[in-house]
Design a protein around this motif. Structure first.
Motif, PDB file in Angstrom:
ATOM      1  N   ASN A  70      -1.624   5.566  -1.153  1.00  0.00           N
ATOM      2  CA  ASN A  70      -3.068   5.233  -1.064  1.00  0.00           C
ATOM      3  C   ASN A  70      -3.543   4.300  -2.169  1.00  0.00           C
TER       4      ASN A  70
ATOM      5  N   ALA B 258      -5.460  -0.719   5.835  1.00  0.00           N
ATOM      6  CA  ALA B 258      -4.888   0.368   5.003  1.00  0.00           C
ATOM      7  C   ALA B 258      -5.975   1.048   4.179  1.00  0.00           C
ATOM      8  N   GLN B 259      -6.994   0.290   3.784  1.00  0.00           N
ATOM      9  CA  GLN B 259      -8.094   0.874   2.994  1.00  0.00           C
ATOM     10  C   GLN B 259      -8.836   1.946   3.765  1.00  0.00           C
TER      11      GLN B 259
ATOM     12  N   ILE C  43      -7.461   4.100   5.663  1.00  0.00           N
ATOM     13  CA  ILE C  43      -6.637   5.314   5.707  1.00  0.00           C
ATOM     14  C   ILE C  43      -7.144   6.322   4.683  1.00  0.00           C
ATOM     15  N   GLU C  44      -7.306   5.879   3.443  1.00  0.00           N
ATOM     16  CA  GLU C  44      -7.786   6.800   2.404  1.00  0.00           C
ATOM     17  C   GLU C  44      -9.223   7.216   2.697  1.00  0.00           C
TER      18      GLU C  44
ATOM     19  N   TYR D 157       0.865  -1.188   0.000  1.00  0.00           N
ATOM     20  CA  TYR D 157       0.000   0.000   0.000  1.00  0.00           C
ATOM     21  C   TYR D 157       0.894   1.228   0.000  1.00  0.00           C
TER      22      TYR D 157
ATOM     23  N   LEU E  69      -3.558  -5.612   8.647  1.00  0.00           N
ATOM     24  CA  LEU E  69      -3.065  -4.256   8.380  1.00  0.00           C
ATOM     25  C   LEU E  69      -3.271  -3.881   6.916  1.00  0.00           C
ATOM     26  N   LEU E  70      -3.194  -4.872   6.029  1.00  0.00           N
ATOM     27  CA  LEU E  70      -3.468  -4.592   4.610  1.00  0.00           C
ATOM     28  C   LEU E  70      -4.934  -4.210   4.428  1.00  0.00           C
TER      29      LEU E  70
ATOM     30  N   VAL F 296       0.396   7.396   5.008  1.00  0.00           N
ATOM     31  CA  VAL F 296       0.596   6.071   5.613  1.00  0.00           C
ATOM     32  C   VAL F 296       0.820   5.060   4.485  1.00  0.00           C
ATOM     33  N   ASN F 297       1.957   4.365   4.571  1.00  0.00           N
ATOM     34  CA  ASN F 297       2.283   3.351   3.560  1.00  0.00           C
ATOM     35  C   ASN F 297       2.516   2.024   4.281  1.00  0.00           C
ATOM     36  N   VAL F 298       1.950   0.940   3.760  1.00  0.00           N
ATOM     37  CA  VAL F 298       2.052  -0.377   4.404  1.00  0.00           C
ATOM     38  C   VAL F 298       2.838  -1.313   3.498  1.00  0.00           C
TER      39      VAL F 298
END
Ligand SMILES: NC(=O)C1=CN([C@@H]2O[C@H](COP(=O)(O)OP(=O)(O)OC[C@H]3O[C@@H](n4cnc5c(N)ncnc54)[C@H](O)[C@@H]3O)[C@@H](O)[C@H]2O)C=CC1
Ligand SMILES: CCCCCC(=O)O
Length: 502
Positions: free
Chosen positions: A26, A204-205, A207-208, A23, A200-201, A217-219
């Motif tokens: 975004n 991550a969705q 976050i946007e 990720y 966490l993956l 934020v980068n995963v």
């Protein structure tokens, strides 16, 4: 390989879309070398799916994205707005609580009803805390110097922060780091543990959706020795925060030093003592200390894996502890972590299973220690280990000195306060400790004398998200949670203002 896959969890009648990519900015992308990692369900030892593993090149791409986001957008974003986006994230976490908990259970084996859901409650609570903290815990000082000079301090974010988290509380450990770093104004590149990256993956969705700009934020899922090492040594990363083994923490600190002397926070291993004095309420001590070693199958850095018991109550404590553990923890009552009656799940992997069994075997065959198995071995493809306690153990025992990180405790006897505190401090770690006594002086003497970052008086493993958390000695450097969890991601800038007459 696709960037998404459908995963079903029949026990909860759930089918959801699981992200499998890195990720960055975004969006989900494949790794540059298309390498992937398989993830296994520890309760059944079956493959769940595979996801992309970040290469050195991908680390550089993510760090560049985080740097651009910091310089162009995030460093210009007010603390109030950062707080508002964290508030949005908190609402999305609540809306996705059950699914996020289900993914945690699928990937880590932690029981859904008695463990994973509680993790999500803690994550929601700490997200709300940092949403509120962003524009409160960002204040410096004004320092009057003279009639013609004053100074002030600013709590300046580090900039680009790398974070590496373990598998025992995948989303909780990530949130302890992400939310504090965002509130403080940093951008992030975070690496989950390779055996528990799915939650966490998926997270991550959010976050946007919460409104965080691209690159904030980068995963990066990936192997520790590849992706993790690359983050620790990257010269455009300003700070690295890590939770995991002390051995890896030392490697990270060395890379941080030799690359660009980046700041470091380490939350490492533990071998925490619970000290039960002769005047302790034994029923309370048993309730807290059984949870302190069997919750999460003992995979807690703060697990009270050493039980130090006054000789006058030793036999009674052992009898109560064993009985309570059998009746309340009911190991083996269900081997499906999605079952409401499952209280002790599997340990995380075959490697950890073998490691823990190695300690049990060593205790029995090498050290000839007496043990009590609180639950019988089970027939399963999963990595289930019966809770075990070793009794009449001495301080020098390998099992009393080393972190086992499973449902295994050692019990030692002491005769007085001085022997108790000496035993408690006789260890390379210093993460947490617990003391059970009705004597306020003795409790406070212990809190004064123990070399540990956390002291629980008449409780154990009783974390609060508003209270600083971290270790002494080989248990780490720095603190997380509470105001510390934001402070850890800022550095002080002192500004001197000369207003003397021209
Ligand atoms: N303090 C804590 O909460 C935890 C402590 N541990 C301790 O660690 C022991 C081993 O567990 P592991 O999974 O092996 O923990 P670990 O320390 O190897 O893994 C933790 C994280 O570090 C990463 N990592 C591994 N090697 C790395 C390297 N060379 N450079 C950068 N990152 C690296 C992993 O990918 C993972 O994300 C456990 O038995 C326990 O003693 C493990 C998990 C959590
Ligand atoms: C959610 C509780 C986490 C305890 C710290 C640890 O085991 O890593």
């Amino acid at each position: 390989m696709s960037l998404f896959t459908d995963i079903s969890i029949p026990q909860l009648n759930i089918t959801y879309k699981q992200p499998l990519g890195l990720y960055i900015n975004n969006e989900f992308v494949a790794s540059s070398d298309h390498k992937q990692i398989e993830t296994v369900n520890p309760a059944t030892n079956t493959v769940i799916t595979s996801f992309y593993a970040a290469s050195d090149a991908d680390v550089n791409t993510a760090v560049t994205a985080a740097r651009q986001a910091y310089e162009q957008v995030w460093s210009k974003t007010s603390a109030e707005h950062r707080g508002r986006l964290l508030h949005n994230l908190g609402q999305l976490i609540v809306e996705n609580k059950e699914l996020l908990a289900a993914i945690e259970t699928l990937d880590s084996g932690k029981p859904y009803y008695t463990n994973a859901l509680a993790d999500l409650d803690q994550i929601s609570q700490l997200t709300t805390y940092y949403a509120g903290a962003a524009d409160k815990y960002n204040k410096g000082q004004m320092i009057p110097i003279s009639h013609e000079k004053y100074a002030y301090t600013v709590r300046s974010p580090y900039g680009v922060v790398a974070q590496i988290v373990p598998w025992n509380y995948p989303l909780a450990m990530a949130s302890w780091k992400i939310q504090g770093a965002l509130a403080a104004g940093n951008t992030i590149v975070i690496k989950p543990a390779e055996n528990t990256s799915l939650s966490l993956l998926y997270f991550a969705q959010l976050i946007e959706k919460a409104g965080f700009p691209p690159g904030v934020v980068n995963v990066l899922p990936g192997l520790g020795a590849v992706t993790g090492s690359s983050l620790a040594s990257h010269t455009d990363v300003d700070k690295i925060a890590f939770t995991g083994s002390t051995a890896v923490g030392q490697k990270i600190m060395a890379l941080a030093a030799t690359s660009n002397l980046k700041a470091v926070t380490l939350e490492c291993g533990g071998k925490s003592p619970a000290v039960i004095f002769d005047d302790a309420n034994l029923d309370e001590a048993v309730k807290w200390t059984t949870a302190g070693i069997f919750y999460n199958s003992g995979q807690n850095c703060t697990a009270n894996s050493r039980l130090l018991v006054h000789e006058s109550v030793y036999d009674e404590f052992l009898e109560k502890f064993t009985k309570y553990a059998q009746e309340e923890w009911k190991f083996g009552s269900s081997l499906d972590p999605f079952d409401e009656s499952c209280t002790v799940g599997p340990v995380i992997s075959k490697a950890q299973y073998d490691r823990i069994q190695g300690y049990i075997e060593h205790g029995k065959s090498q050290e000839k220690l007496s043990s009590k198995e609180i639950g019988s071995p089970v027939e399963s493809e999963g990595f289930f280990i019966p809770p075990t306690i070793f009794i009449d153990v001495t301080a020098e025992s390998k099992l009393a000195q080393e972190e086992i990180f499973g449902p295994v405790a050692v019990v030692l006897k002491f005769k007085d306060y001085d022997e108790a505190i000496a035993l408690a401090n006789n260890n390379a770690y210093g993460l947490a400790s617990a003391v059970f006594t009705e004597d306020i002086r003795k409790a406070n003497f212990f809190a004064r004398d123990i070399r540990a970052g956390t002291v629980w008086i008449n409780s154990s493993n009783d974390e609060e998200i508003s209270v600083p958390f971290g270790g002494f000695k080989m248990s780490g450097i720095g603190r997380e949670l509470g105001e510390s969890g934001l402070e850890a991601y800022t550095q002080t800038k002192a500004v001197h203002v000369n207003i003397s007459k021209l």
